[in-house]
Design a protein around this motif. Structure first.
Motif, PDB file in Angstrom:
ATOM      1  N   TYR A 187      29.212  56.925  37.110  1.00  0.00           N
ATOM      2  CA  TYR A 187      29.268  55.340  37.360  1.00  0.00           C
ATOM      3  C   TYR A 187      27.816  55.055  36.570  1.00  0.00           C
ATOM      4  O   TYR A 187      27.869  54.077  35.658  1.00  0.00           O
ATOM      5  N   ILE A 230      34.422  59.195  33.817  1.00  0.00           N
ATOM      6  CA  ILE A 230      34.675  59.537  35.313  1.00  0.00           C
ATOM      7  C   ILE A 230      35.851  60.315  35.584  1.00  0.00           C
ATOM      8  O   ILE A 230      35.858  61.323  36.295  1.00  0.00           O
ATOM      9  N   GLN A 238      33.986  54.052  30.577  1.00  0.00           N
ATOM     10  CA  GLN A 238      33.574  54.669  32.144  1.00  0.00           C
ATOM     11  C   GLN A 238      34.682  55.322  32.675  1.00  0.00           C
ATOM     12  O   GLN A 238      34.486  56.111  33.294  1.00  0.00           O
ATOM     13  N   SER A 266      23.075  50.430  39.375  1.00  0.00           N
ATOM     14  CA  SER A 266      23.159  50.742  37.850  1.00  0.00           C
ATOM     15  C   SER A 266      22.280  49.688  37.055  1.00  0.00           C
ATOM     16  O   SER A 266      21.517  50.369  36.106  1.00  0.00           O
ATOM     17  N   ALA A 317      27.216  50.207  43.423  1.00  0.00           N
ATOM     18  CA  ALA A 317      27.094  50.992  42.129  1.00  0.00           C
ATOM     19  C   ALA A 317      26.649  50.012  41.161  1.00  0.00           C
ATOM     20  O   ALA A 317      25.918  50.373  40.502  1.00  0.00           O
ATOM     21  N   PHE A 321      39.344  51.110  39.621  1.00  0.00           N
ATOM     22  CA  PHE A 321      38.469  52.010  39.806  1.00  0.00           C
ATOM     23  C   PHE A 321      38.367  52.434  41.493  1.00  0.00           C
ATOM     24  O   PHE A 321      38.304  53.659  41.945  1.00  0.00           O
TER      25      PHE A 321
END
Length: 209
Positions: free
Chosen positions: A106, A84, A80, A174, A170, A141
């Motif tokens: 994400y 990103i 991830q 998701s 998020a 993050f």
């Protein structure tokens, strides 16, 4: 044992892998098992059989089932983060483009793992290993998002509480997309709006009543 398993085991005997290569192989096999049969089947003996290695090799890498699930979560985090980072490096100069990259990256990374990540999280629920790893990732993050979003914020900047709210949204969006409760595009669009609204709010707060 199936012929496929026999072929994997034979190949493992012919090729000596480095520790890093072996770990990558084991994680790939574990992801495949989780995808095809669910995380409940992810035991160390089963992984050893599927990967064509001895049980001591598996225990040396992971120690326990929680160790295996934690390694999978770390692997997901690394994927991830890389996704990103690449997307942010190629983004345009506006808040909208930055927010769209964060939201899309994400959601896309969670969806790439399908149902596996919710299963990994469920298997690790309440474990200190997960809490430590997840907390570290969340802070990294948030720091990454703060770095790219602050230039668009008002003088007071973005409150830490805003980033935690964004991260919670998020995760929820998701996972809702991963379980088909909402569509992928709905998850991306809603997260995009949340990020933009979080930054826009800083300008209203800075302007005062």
């Amino acid at each position: 044992m199936s012929s496929t398993h026999e072929e994997i085991r034979a190949a493992g005997k012919r090729v000596r892998l480095s520790r890093e290569q072996r770990l990558r192989q084991l994680l790939d096999v574990a992801w495949r098992l989780a995808r095809e049969e669910g995380t409940d089947v992810l035991t160390l003996p089963r992984l050893a059989d599927e990967a064509g290695v001895t049980k001591p090799v598996i225990y040396d890498h992971f120690g326990t089932r929680n160790g295996l699930l934690t390694a999978l979560y770390k692997d997901f985090d690394a994927q991830q983060t890389a996704l990103i980072d690449v997307a942010l490096a190629a983004r345009g100069p506006t808040l909208q483009e930055t927010a769209r990259v964060i939201a899309s990256s994400y959601v896309d990374c969670v969806l790439a793992q399908g149902r596996e990540i919710p299963g990994v999280l469920a298997g690790l629920a309440g474990s200190p290993e997960l809490e430590a790893v997840r907390r570290d990732y969340q802070l990294v993050f948030i720091g990454k998002c703060r770095g790219v979003l602050t230039p668009f914020a008002g003088p007071a900047g973005i409150a830490q509480s805003g980033f935690w709210a964004m991260l919670g949204a998020a995760d929820a969006l998701s996972h809702a997309a991963a379980t088909a409760e909402i569509t992928e595009s709905e998850a991306r669009a809603e997260l995009f709006e949340i990020i933009v609204a979080m930054v826009d709010r800083t300008h209203r707060l800075s302007a005062g009543p």
